[in-house]
Design an enzyme around this catalytic site. Structure first.
Site, short mmCIF file in Angstrom:
data_model
loop_
_atom_site.label_atom_id
_atom_site.label_comp_id
_atom_site.label_asym_id
_atom_site.label_seq_id
_atom_site.Cartn_x
_atom_site.Cartn_y
_atom_site.Cartn_z
N GLU A 1 13.78 -4.28 10.28
CA GLU A 1 12.48 -4.01 10.89
C GLU A 1 12.11 -5.15 11.83
OE1 GLU A 1 8.14 -2.39 9.46
OE2 GLU A 1 9.05 -3.97 8.27
N CYS B 1 4.09 -0.26 10.82
CA CYS B 1 5.14 -0.08 9.80
C CYS B 1 5.88 1.24 9.98
CB CYS B 1 4.54 -0.17 8.40
SG CYS B 1 3.12 0.90 8.14
N LYS C 1 -8.20 -9.30 0.06
CA LYS C 1 -7.75 -10.43 0.86
C LYS C 1 -7.17 -9.94 2.18
CE LYS C 1 -3.89 -12.63 1.27
NZ LYS C 1 -3.93 -13.13 2.68
N GLU D 1 2.74 -0.19 0.07
CA GLU D 1 3.08 0.45 1.34
C GLU D 1 3.75 -0.62 2.17
OE1 GLU D 1 3.29 1.05 4.95
OE2 GLU D 1 1.11 1.11 5.08
#
Length: 498
Positions: A401, A304, A197, A270
């Site tokens: 983040e 990331c 997906k 991850e």
């Protein structure tokens, strides 16, 4: 070119440089008005009957209608993948599997310009990055794992590896094609079938990849692509798959881990990061500035492992910040398809609002903000490359983040203090160290709580090198021999990430 200034008897030199527009052609990509779900080697209409529009983030213009897969669609894709696994793919000769992976890699190379334009069109990243980073790396991953497909017994000696079955894979929007390659290539090399997906906002690369599978004549059902939002991903997690691989936010990763607890499915995650890019006073300063820029402004900071926390040794703080601010004035923000562009569009309105909210929090908490003079396009989602100085460890911009082109600068005096500040985060994905001393690099690497550590460079990737983190950055590795292990079983032995 700007007006010329005469320098004595020498050849006239330009007083300043002006860039002419250098757009890549959109015509190389043929978009359909409406796409289907790719199941069993063909596009089918979603049983849900629902569609949504995917946009060009640089203009907010709709590009295509994308199916919203429901629970029935997910179940069909998984059962199709299961049939393909049992009807021949798992029993295929490893060299035969390698052949298909080589074909896919070569086709990606041949169609690289088409894919690069589509990546920039749907994702907002500069065409130079799509062309020079994403596409070569995506093809390289398929080449790399094609080489491993018939050598698994050498990759894991004395362990008798065997395939798992059906892998459910969920990828993010920041590197649509590269994340697809990271997931699909090792899964196929290990003999599994796939239901993937793509992210809701960037599905077009995965849908074009379906045509690559057709060209490569991959057996129907071995790779299935279903599109949709988080509800589709949740349905895939709950479905009858043997393994889930997820790349995305830490919050969603935690929810997936809770859902699969005790279910007996293998899982790799991850997740997010808040990497420290550490600059010592003996570094090559100009080189470090380029590494800082590449570490946080590459792909608009939608990375990331972005070096979003800059730790600078106090003795070089002022000259480094001066050089960094000067360098920011040269970054060109604008049309992702212009080859001169350095910083493209933010991927979505939702992400832009998150960046704006955190930047406002940084200013409110007392950090000093610097943004170079920059004219942003009137339409689309844009944010000026930003640097915060006078940042405290407790500020939100130093802890959360941001996932945007925003850098927070802190200082340190000693290597021990640098380690303490760098590790003061719930994340553990990546870090950078800039120094001329190899012994200091090794000393730092032993103590930094990060899965990937770069020395005198940043954001360098190779298919042979494993990538991943720990703490709230997840577990498991992608890339390298380590990336094969989560897709294999070992006669009942627990594989890494199992």
């Amino acid at each position: 070119m700007a007006e010329l200034e005469q320098r004595g008897d020498r050849t006239p030199a330009p007083a300043k440089w002006e860039y002419a527009s250098a757009p890549e052609s959109r015509e190389i990509v043929n978009l359909q008005e409406r796409y289907g779900l790719f199941v069993g080697g063909e596009f089918i209409e979603p049983r849900s009957g629902e569609y949504y529009r995917t946009l060009d983030p640089s203009s907010e213009e709709p590009l295509a209608e994308i199916p919203q897969a429901g629970a029935e669609d997910v179940a069909l894709a998984v059962s199709t993948a299961r049939d393909a696994f049992e009807d021949g793919w798992s029993a295929a000769a490893p060299a035969e599997r390698a052949k298909y992976l080589y074909r896919i890699a070569r086709i990606l190379q041949e169609r690289s310009r088409e894919f690069a334009v589509l990546e920039s069109l749907n994702g907002g990243k500069p065409i130079r990055e799509s062309r020079d980073v994403d596409l070569p790396l995506a093809a390289a991953h398929f080449f790399y794992y094609a080489g491993w497909a018939d050598k698994l017994e050498y990759a894991f000696p004395h362990r008798r590896p065997k395939s798992l079955g059906v892998a459910g894979q969920i990828i993010p929007w920041n590197f649509p094609l590269l994340m697809l390659a990271w997931k699909i290539a090792p899964a196929l090399a290990a003999g599994n079938t796939v239901v993937l997906k793509p992210a809701e906002t960037t599905p077009l690369s995965a849908l074009l990849f379906c045509d690559v599978l057709r060209q490569a004549e991959l057996p129907p059902g071995v790779v299935n692509i279903i599109t949709g939002d988080g509800a589709t991903g949740a349905a895939l997690v709950k479905s009858d798959v043997d393994k889930i691989a997820f790349t995305g936010s830490t919050e969603v990763g935690k929810a997936i881990q809770r859902e699969l607890a005790g279910a007996g499915k293998k899982l790799t995650l991850e997740l997010g990061g808040k990497a420290a890019n550490i600059i010592f006073d003996d570094c090559a300063l100009d080189q470090a500035v380029e590494g800082i820029v590449n570490g946080i402004y590459f792909n608009q900071g939608h990375v990331c492992c972005a070096g979003s926390r800059l730790l600078v040794q106090e003795s070089i703080y002022e000259p480094l910040i001066e050089k960094l601010k000067r360098r920011l004035t040269t970054l060109r923000v604008g049309d992702p398809l212009d080859k001169n562009t350095d910083v493209g569009a933010i991927n979505s309105r939702q992400q832009l609002e998150k960046i704006e909210e955190l930047v406002a929090a940084g200013k409110e908490e007392g950090a000093e903000i610097y943004q170079p003079p920059c004219r942003l396009p009137e339409k689309g989602y844009w944010f000026v490359p930003t640097v915060f100085t006078n940042v405290a460890q407790s500020y939100r911009i130093a802890q959360e983040e941001i996932f945007g082109p925003v850098l927070s600068v802190l200082t340190f005096r000693t290597p021990d203090e640098a380690i303490e500040k760098a590790n003061n985060t719930p994340y553990g994905l990546s870090a950078g160290v800039w120094t001329e001393k190899g012994s200091r690099i090794l000393w730092m690497a032993q103590r930094l709580e990060a899965g990937v550590i770069w020395a005198n460079t940043y954001n360098r990737f190779d298919p042979a090198s494993p990538f991943g983190g720990y703490k709230e950055s997840g577990f498991g590795r992608e890339g390298g021999r380590h990336g094969l292990e989560p897709y294999l079983d070992f006669d009942g032995a627990e594989a890494f990430g199992g």
